[in-house]
Scaffold this motif. Structure first.
Motif, short mmCIF file in Angstrom:
data_model
loop_
_atom_site.label_atom_id
_atom_site.label_comp_id
_atom_site.label_asym_id
_atom_site.label_seq_id
_atom_site.Cartn_x
_atom_site.Cartn_y
_atom_site.Cartn_z
N LEU A 185 37.07 29.96 73.43
CA LEU A 185 38.03 30.14 74.51
C LEU A 185 38.68 31.52 74.30
O LEU A 185 39.08 31.84 73.20
CB LEU A 185 39.10 29.05 74.43
N GLY A 186 38.78 32.28 75.33
CA GLY A 186 39.34 33.61 75.13
C GLY A 186 38.25 34.65 75.23
O GLY A 186 38.51 35.84 75.31
N LEU A 187 37.01 34.18 75.24
CA LEU A 187 35.88 35.08 75.44
C LEU A 187 36.02 35.83 76.77
O LEU A 187 35.50 36.92 76.92
CB LEU A 187 34.65 34.19 75.47
N LEU A 188 36.78 35.23 77.70
CA LEU A 188 36.90 35.85 79.02
C LEU A 188 38.10 36.80 79.13
O LEU A 188 38.35 37.35 80.17
CB LEU A 188 37.04 34.76 80.09
N PRO A 206 31.98 40.20 73.68
CA PRO A 206 30.88 39.86 74.58
C PRO A 206 31.02 40.53 75.96
O PRO A 206 30.01 40.96 76.54
CB PRO A 206 30.97 38.34 74.70
N ILE A 207 32.26 40.65 76.47
CA ILE A 207 32.43 41.33 77.77
C ILE A 207 31.98 42.78 77.65
O ILE A 207 31.25 43.30 78.50
CB ILE A 207 33.90 41.29 78.24
N ILE A 208 32.40 43.45 76.57
CA ILE A 208 32.04 44.86 76.39
C ILE A 208 30.53 45.00 76.29
O ILE A 208 29.91 45.86 76.92
CB ILE A 208 32.71 45.41 75.12
N PHE A 261 25.30 37.12 71.16
CA PHE A 261 25.07 38.56 71.30
C PHE A 261 23.60 38.85 71.59
O PHE A 261 23.26 39.67 72.44
CB PHE A 261 25.52 39.30 70.04
N SER A 262 22.71 38.12 70.90
CA SER A 262 21.29 38.29 71.15
C SER A 262 20.95 37.87 72.57
O SER A 262 20.16 38.53 73.25
CB SER A 262 20.48 37.46 70.17
N ALA A 263 21.57 36.76 73.02
CA ALA A 263 21.30 36.29 74.37
C ALA A 263 21.67 37.37 75.38
O ALA A 263 20.90 37.66 76.31
CB ALA A 263 22.08 35.01 74.65
N ILE A 264 22.82 38.00 75.18
CA ILE A 264 23.26 39.02 76.13
C ILE A 264 22.28 40.20 76.14
O ILE A 264 21.79 40.59 77.20
CB ILE A 264 24.68 39.53 75.79
N VAL A 265 21.96 40.75 74.96
CA VAL A 265 21.17 41.98 74.98
C VAL A 265 19.74 41.75 75.45
O VAL A 265 19.12 42.66 75.99
CB VAL A 265 21.17 42.71 73.61
N ASN A 308 29.23 30.96 81.23
CA ASN A 308 28.06 30.15 80.90
C ASN A 308 27.78 30.20 79.38
O ASN A 308 27.51 29.19 78.74
CB ASN A 308 26.84 30.69 81.66
N LEU A 309 27.90 31.38 78.83
CA LEU A 309 27.68 31.54 77.39
C LEU A 309 28.76 30.80 76.60
O LEU A 309 28.50 30.20 75.57
CB LEU A 309 27.67 33.01 77.00
N GLU A 310 29.99 30.86 77.12
CA GLU A 310 31.10 30.16 76.47
C GLU A 310 30.80 28.66 76.39
O GLU A 310 31.04 28.02 75.37
CB GLU A 310 32.39 30.42 77.25
N LEU A 311 30.25 28.13 77.49
CA LEU A 311 29.88 26.72 77.52
C LEU A 311 28.73 26.46 76.54
O LEU A 311 28.71 25.44 75.85
CB LEU A 311 29.48 26.34 78.95
N GLY A 312 27.81 27.41 76.49
CA GLY A 312 26.66 27.26 75.59
C GLY A 312 27.05 27.13 74.13
O GLY A 312 26.40 26.44 73.36
N TYR A 313 28.16 27.79 73.76
CA TYR A 313 28.67 27.73 72.39
C TYR A 313 28.89 26.29 71.92
O TYR A 313 28.85 26.00 70.73
CB TYR A 313 30.03 28.43 72.33
#
Lengths: 420, 199
Positions: free
Chosen positions: A141-144, A150-152, A326-330, A357-362
């Motif tokens: 929580l707070g990822l957003l 992750p946003i950067i 991080f891997s998922a994003i890149v 979506n990634l936050e939920l995936g966590y």
């Protein structure tokens, strides 16, 4: 044959950057292109103007995590919200959200704050399952909220403005926080959790204790949203500010411990950069081979409407993120963004729903990272954590549906702030 | 016959464990150098970028080469961080399957994964070497500060160097995992090898 080989490499636990790098080398080799091409792509990293924000925010976050800031923050939140129904849980939520945002969302929240919040909530009378569920959820929580890493990273890879993405994520993040707060009130009522009487003196003492840290979120978040400085400048300011405050004012971090904190923070940065560098080579090959276009043809033949594509994307990301955020994003972002653009989805909206979506995936069973972190941290079986997080998971899923299908939630704030 | 064989095996085992100890020392020394460089790079990045903010916000100016240098330092620091990450086993990897193996298989599998990583890092180092030679032949200038021109290759040497370090750390990791498989618990006093490196 090749696929099997790479599958085995993954299963035995070979670092992902090496697997991705090998895949890129192999593909370029197959196309008769010099292996140099992989490095040429990696070199593009050095031309990203916002790249410097990654090591600086990470370093600042590590300093905060190793200081006593979490204690002070939690005490302040408790003094603020403790007198409300569900107030202590809300204090935990708020503290975790802020902490996650400022420490780069790399899983340190559960380790650093979980140990404080778990006994606190249990002693207040919150049920064990609720407490475990809350802590597991708050790990991401707070990822957003800015300045979350992750946003950067998404902005760097997905080629959208960091400031715009910071703004678009804020409202969905606040809505999610609001829903979770309501849930906390409901649980507190149901279990007759007592409230803590409000004390102006306690609040003043708690505020005084973190007098130096209170301006930080205001300056960083306010500065970014008001446009007075860029995310990169915010990173630099935060780094120097946190360094001065934690090392020289509070003296939570001794000067001789500072090199260790620096090294540990850059180990994470190094791991991210390797992943990013190797993924650039791979995804560039895939884009040259027109994989996104072919993917679009394939998907759009079956699913004509954007909302159908979004459902597919939601499900796909849940599975993908169980690997590592991080891997998922890149890896995924460069392939998916062109496909989504062809469906006419706004890139900023896409980024917001992608990150939620990634936050939920966590915390998605069976492999979500937060579940493992909590299980290890509190020495509880995974099965219990699956059951404990289920209500939270459903709440996040509902929030994801809102953000996915109401683009205005993401696009309103960037428009109001008139960000470039 | 069996007696002699056992003596040879024992001697081999002792040699393996001894070299594992030496390797640990070598790696610790290497990590200390890497850590010191990393701290230097990060410090320059922090100070330089803050100086730029001050210049821009208060004086409306800035160093032309400042941002270029900072961005390239990120990669230098990144490679040293990545080398240390390899030494400490902190690279992102999918560990769930390997962790669920029976205990006696874990060290050999770990050794195999580290060996694969070392091999791939070596291939990437080779690719980087070609890139570096090409860059050097091109004679590009990265930036000019105070009349001194910094050639592009002075920066791009980090690619072959960084990947070579990664390969080296992975190789040492593989060797230590083999030693651990031969004599469990003897060389690794704690579960994450080298966690003390950055302490």
């Amino acid at each position: 044959m090749t696929v099997a080989l790479f599958l085995v490499l993954t299963l035995i636990g070979t670092p992902l950057f090496a697997i991705v790098g090998a895949l890129a080398l192999q593909l370029f080799h197959g196309a008769g292109i010099s292996p140099m091409a992989v490095i040429v792509e990696m070199q593009r990293l050095a031309s990203l103007p916002a790249l410097i924000a990654v090591p600086l925010f990470t370093f600042a976050g590590y300093m905060l995590a190793e200081s006593k800031a979490p204690h002070r923050m939690l005490a302040l939140a408790q003094a603020l919200f403790g007198s409300m129904n569900g107030g202590v849980a809300i204090a935990g939520l708020a503290a975790c959200a802020l902490f996650t945002a400022f420490t780069g969302a790399s899983g340190v929240t559960i380790v650093a704050l979980g140990g404080l919040i778990y006994p606190l909530l249990r002693s207040q009378g919150y049920p064990e399952r609720y407490t475990l569920g809350l802590i597991t959820t708050t790990g991401s929580l707070g990822l957003l909220f800015p300045p979350s890493l992750p946003i950067i990273l998404y902005a760097l890879v997905g080629k959208v403005s960091i400031d715009k993405l910071f703004a678009s994520c804020a409202l969905p993040g606040l809505i999610l926080l609001g829903i979770l707060a309501v849930y906390a009130v409901i649980v507190a009522r149901a279990h007759r959790v007592p409230t803590i009487p409000f004390s102006g003196r306690t609040l003043a003492a708690a505020a005084r204790a973190c007098a130096w840290e209170i301006p930080l979120p205001l300056v960083i978040i306010g500065g970014i949203y008001s446009g007075s400085f860029t995310a990169t400048e915010a990173a630099s300011i935060m780094c120097v500010y946190v360094l001065v405050v934690e090392v020289f004012v509070y003296r939570d971090i001794k000067l001789r411990d500072l090199p260790g904190v620096m090294a540990r923070s850059q180990i994470l940065v190094g791991a991210i950069l390797m992943m990013l560098g190797c993924a650039l080579g791979l995804t560039n090959y895939l884009i040259d081979a027109e994989v996104p276009a072919r993917l679009f043809d394939l998907v759009s033949a079956r699913f004509k409407e954007p909302w159908q594509f979004l459902i597919l994307l939601n499900a796909f990301l849940l599975v993908v993120n169980m690997i590592e955020i991080f891997s998922a994003i890149v890896i995924v972002v460069p392939i998916i963004v062109p496909v989504a653009l062809q469906y006419g989805i706004d890139p900023v909206h896409l980024g917001t729903l992608f990150l939620l979506n990634l936050e939920l995936g966590y915390m998605t069973p069976p492999l979500g990272l937060n579940l493992f972190l909590s299980s290890r941290r509190f020495d509880k079986p995974l099965g219990l954590l699956y059951r404990s997080t289920l209500p939270f998971w459903l709440i996040l899923l509902a929030a994801l549906a809102l953000v996915t299908y109401i683009p205005a939630l993401s696009l309103w704030l960037p428009r109001v702030l008139n960000l470039p | 016959m069996t007696k002699a064989l056992r003596a040879v095996l024992d001697a081999g085992c002792v040699l393996l464990l001894f070299s594992a100890l030496v390797l640990r020392r070598v790696e610790a020394a290497l990590a200390a150098v890497e850590k010191a460089s990393l701290v230097a790079f990060l410090s320059v990045m922090v100070l330089l970028s803050f100086y730029q903010v001050v210049l821009r916000q208060f004086f409306g100016t800035g160093l032309l080469w400042g941002d270029t240098l900072s961005r390239h330092l990120v990669l230098w620091a990144g490679f040293f961080g990545a080398a240390l990450a390899a030494a400490e086993g902190k690279h992102f990897a999918w560990e769930t399957a390997a962790a669920s193996l029976p205990a006696r298989l874990q060290s050999p599998v770990k050794a195999l994964a580290a060996l694969c990583c070392a091999a791939i890092a070596a291939l990437l180092a080779r690719a980087s070497w070609l890139f570096f030679l090409d860059d050097k032949a091109g004679g590009n200038i990265l930036f000019t500060a105070a009349g001194v021109s910094v050639p592009s290759w002075a920066y791009s040497i980090v690619y072959p160097g960084g990947f070579a370090l990664l390969a080296l750390h992975s190789l040492i990791g593989a060797a230590l995992a083999v030693a651990d498989a031969a004599a469990p618990g003897w060389t690794s006093e704690d579960e994450d090898r080298g966690a003390e490196l950055t302490r």
